[in-house]
Design a protein around this motif. Structure first.
Motif, mmCIF file in Angstrom:
data_model
loop_
_atom_site.group_PDB
_atom_site.id
_atom_site.type_symbol
_atom_site.label_atom_id
_atom_site.label_comp_id
_atom_site.label_asym_id
_atom_site.label_seq_id
_atom_site.Cartn_x
_atom_site.Cartn_y
_atom_site.Cartn_z
ATOM 1 N N ARG A 106 0.812 -1.223 0.000
ATOM 2 C CA ARG A 106 0.000 0.000 0.000
ATOM 3 C C ARG A 106 0.842 1.269 0.000
ATOM 4 N NH1 ARG A 106 -3.408 -1.592 4.565
ATOM 5 N NH2 ARG A 106 -2.910 0.470 5.360
ATOM 6 N N LYS A 107 2.158 1.138 -0.072
ATOM 7 C CA LYS A 107 3.001 2.332 -0.105
ATOM 8 C C LYS A 107 2.996 2.926 -1.512
ATOM 9 C CE LYS A 107 6.024 1.117 3.714
ATOM 10 N NZ LYS A 107 7.362 0.664 4.103
ATOM 11 N N VAL A 108 3.112 4.247 -1.559
ATOM 12 C CA VAL A 108 3.168 4.955 -2.835
ATOM 13 C C VAL A 108 4.387 5.868 -2.855
ATOM 14 C CG1 VAL A 108 0.659 4.913 -3.179
ATOM 15 C CG2 VAL A 108 1.720 6.895 -2.043
ATOM 16 N N ASN A 109 4.824 6.173 -4.047
ATOM 17 C CA ASN A 109 5.800 7.241 -4.251
ATOM 18 C C ASN A 109 4.986 8.468 -4.619
ATOM 19 O OD1 ASN A 109 8.225 5.759 -3.855
ATOM 20 N ND2 ASN A 109 7.906 4.815 -5.843
ATOM 21 N N ALA A 110 5.254 9.571 -3.943
ATOM 22 C CA ALA A 110 4.459 10.779 -4.142
ATOM 23 C C ALA A 110 5.348 11.948 -4.557
ATOM 24 C CB ALA A 110 3.707 11.139 -2.862
ATOM 25 N N THR A 111 4.797 12.794 -5.391
ATOM 26 C CA THR A 111 5.459 14.025 -5.807
ATOM 27 C C THR A 111 4.560 15.192 -5.413
ATOM 28 O OG1 THR A 111 6.437 12.913 -7.719
ATOM 29 C CG2 THR A 111 6.420 15.310 -7.751
ATOM 30 N N TRP A 112 5.143 16.116 -4.686
ATOM 31 C CA TRP A 112 4.467 17.346 -4.278
ATOM 32 C C TRP A 112 5.127 18.502 -5.019
ATOM 33 C CZ3 TRP A 112 0.938 16.934 -0.103
ATOM 34 C CH2 TRP A 112 0.983 15.735 0.614
ATOM 35 N N ASN A 118 3.086 35.206 -3.289
ATOM 36 C CA ASN A 118 3.008 36.300 -2.307
ATOM 37 C C ASN A 118 3.760 35.959 -1.024
ATOM 38 O OD1 ASN A 118 1.323 37.850 -4.056
ATOM 39 N ND2 ASN A 118 -0.404 36.592 -3.406
ATOM 40 N N GLY A 119 4.927 35.330 -1.176
ATOM 41 C CA GLY A 119 5.776 35.015 -0.037
ATOM 42 C C GLY A 119 5.389 33.773 0.739
ATOM 43 N N GLN A 120 4.345 33.065 0.314
ATOM 44 C CA GLN A 120 3.872 31.884 1.035
ATOM 45 C C GLN A 120 4.009 30.648 0.146
ATOM 46 O OE1 GLN A 120 -0.273 32.027 2.137
ATOM 47 N NE2 GLN A 120 -0.183 30.093 3.235
ATOM 48 N N TRP A 121 4.554 29.567 0.707
ATOM 49 C CA TRP A 121 4.661 28.307 -0.019
ATOM 50 C C TRP A 121 3.329 27.580 0.031
ATOM 51 C CZ3 TRP A 121 8.311 27.074 -3.314
ATOM 52 C CH2 TRP A 121 9.543 27.712 -3.217
ATOM 53 N N LEU A 122 2.839 27.180 -1.148
ATOM 54 C CA LEU A 122 1.559 26.486 -1.273
ATOM 55 C C LEU A 122 1.738 25.231 -2.121
ATOM 56 C CD1 LEU A 122 -0.634 29.596 -2.112
ATOM 57 C CD2 LEU A 122 -0.503 28.424 0.095
ATOM 58 N N ILE A 123 0.890 24.247 -1.888
ATOM 59 C CA ILE A 123 0.898 23.027 -2.691
ATOM 60 C C ILE A 123 0.113 23.310 -3.965
ATOM 61 C CG2 ILE A 123 0.174 20.611 -2.815
ATOM 62 C CD1 ILE A 123 0.433 20.627 0.330
ATOM 63 N N ALA A 124 0.790 23.176 -5.108
ATOM 64 C CA ALA A 124 0.154 23.412 -6.407
ATOM 65 C C ALA A 124 -0.269 22.108 -7.070
ATOM 66 C CB ALA A 124 1.102 24.185 -7.326
ATOM 67 N N ALA A 125 0.423 21.014 -6.747
ATOM 68 C CA ALA A 125 0.069 19.720 -7.343
ATOM 69 C C ALA A 125 0.592 18.585 -6.473
ATOM 70 C CB ALA A 125 0.653 19.606 -8.746
ATOM 71 N N TYR A 126 -0.145 17.489 -6.522
ATOM 72 C CA TYR A 126 0.234 16.262 -5.820
ATOM 73 C C TYR A 126 -0.054 15.108 -6.759
ATOM 74 C CZ TYR A 126 -0.009 12.294 -2.662
ATOM 75 O OH TYR A 126 0.189 11.072 -2.059
ATOM 76 N N HIS A 127 0.845 14.145 -6.791
ATOM 77 C CA HIS A 127 0.642 12.948 -7.603
ATOM 78 C C HIS A 127 1.270 11.773 -6.878
ATOM 79 C CE1 HIS A 127 1.908 10.012 -10.722
ATOM 80 N NE2 HIS A 127 0.687 10.217 -11.132
ATOM 81 N N ASN A 128 0.614 10.610 -6.936
ATOM 82 C CA ASN A 128 1.259 9.420 -6.392
ATOM 83 C C ASN A 128 0.994 8.227 -7.281
ATOM 84 O OD1 ASN A 128 -0.975 7.729 -5.541
ATOM 85 N ND2 ASN A 128 -1.229 9.004 -3.728
ATOM 86 N N SER A 129 1.865 7.243 -7.134
ATOM 87 C CA SER A 129 1.698 5.970 -7.829
ATOM 88 C C SER A 129 2.244 4.880 -6.922
ATOM 89 C CB SER A 129 2.398 5.977 -9.189
ATOM 90 O OG SER A 129 3.782 6.100 -9.006
ATOM 91 N N PRO A 130 1.756 3.655 -7.093
ATOM 92 C CA PRO A 130 2.210 2.578 -6.223
ATOM 93 C C PRO A 130 3.745 2.435 -6.252
ATOM 94 C CG PRO A 130 0.338 1.870 -7.539
ATOM 95 C CD PRO A 130 0.769 3.210 -8.061
ATOM 96 N N ALA A 131 4.307 2.233 -5.068
ATOM 97 C CA ALA A 131 5.742 1.973 -4.965
ATOM 98 C C ALA A 131 5.963 0.505 -5.319
ATOM 99 C CB ALA A 131 6.235 2.265 -3.555
ATOM 100 N N LEU A 132 7.008 0.246 -6.025
ATOM 101 C CA LEU A 132 7.323 -1.142 -6.350
ATOM 102 C C LEU A 132 8.077 -1.775 -5.205
ATOM 103 C CD1 LEU A 132 8.450 -0.881 -10.071
ATOM 104 C CD2 LEU A 132 6.271 -1.651 -9.184
ATOM 105 N N THR A 133 7.685 -2.961 -4.856
ATOM 106 C CA THR A 133 8.424 -3.690 -3.832
ATOM 107 C C THR A 133 9.504 -4.513 -4.513
ATOM 108 O OG1 THR A 133 6.793 -5.471 -3.954
ATOM 109 C CG2 THR A 133 6.452 -3.815 -2.264
ATOM 110 N N PRO A 134 10.533 -4.897 -3.786
ATOM 111 C CA PRO A 134 11.618 -5.671 -4.396
ATOM 112 C C PRO A 134 11.066 -6.889 -5.152
ATOM 113 C CG PRO A 134 12.194 -5.076 -2.157
ATOM 114 C CD PRO A 134 10.758 -4.668 -2.364
ATOM 115 N N GLY A 135 11.606 -7.119 -6.345
ATOM 116 C CA GLY A 135 11.176 -8.252 -7.153
ATOM 117 C C GLY A 135 10.085 -7.910 -8.152
ATOM 118 N N GLN A 136 9.568 -6.689 -8.121
ATOM 119 C CA GLN A 136 8.503 -6.316 -9.071
ATOM 120 C C GLN A 136 9.088 -5.634 -10.274
ATOM 121 O OE1 GLN A 136 5.781 -4.140 -6.442
ATOM 122 N NE2 GLN A 136 4.282 -5.657 -7.052
#
Length: 136
Positions: A106-112, A118-136
């Motif tokens: 159920r783990k994912v790799n995510a990109t934020w 205006n001087g403030q950091w905001l989240i503009a996009a989020y994306h995730n996809s399943p993380a591959l486990t060893p052997g995949q």
């Protein structure tokens, strides 16, 4: 990382921490408080194309299948793109009520994607996809 980015990195970390805390509290408004109005969130089978849509979907999820859940997040990298953008990569997953560990399946790799407006950091996009486990 250079000293000139130390304050920016701390601000980005605070945005992420606030979002994670809001998730744990089941607070959809708080979770998207630091998202841009035109933010996007892409997950397997889902495109949420504004802060309002993300909030609405999270509110429904917090009232249903995500009730009592929290998140696991391990930051893998943070890099700045110019003076007003940054990308965070993390390994993440949902901890459902009663769980203290996210199974590898159920783990994912995510990109934020962050934007400084205006001087403030905001989240503009989020994306995730399943993380591959060893052997995949």
């Amino acid at each position: 990382m250079s000293d000139r980015h130390a304050d920016d990195e701390a601000a980005i970390q605070a945005v992420l921490d606030n979002s994670y805390k809001a998730w744990e509290a089941g607070d959809a408004d708080g979770m998207v408080a630091d998202y841009t109005a035109d933010a996007t969130a892409i997950m397997t089978g889902s495109l949420r194309d504004s802060r309002d849509v993300i909030r609405e979907n999270m509110a429904l999820a917090f009232a249903g299948p995500l009730k009592g859940s929290s998140t696991y997040n391990k930051q893998l990298s943070l890099r700045f793109v110019g003076g007003d953008a940054a990308i965070v990569v993390s390994e993440s997953g949902i901890l459902f009520a009663g769980e203290n560990e996210v199974p590898d399946t159920r783990k994912v790799n995510a990109t934020w994607v962050f934007e400084k407006r205006n001087g403030q950091w905001l989240i503009a996009a989020y994306h995730n996809s399943p993380a591959l486990t060893p052997g995949q």
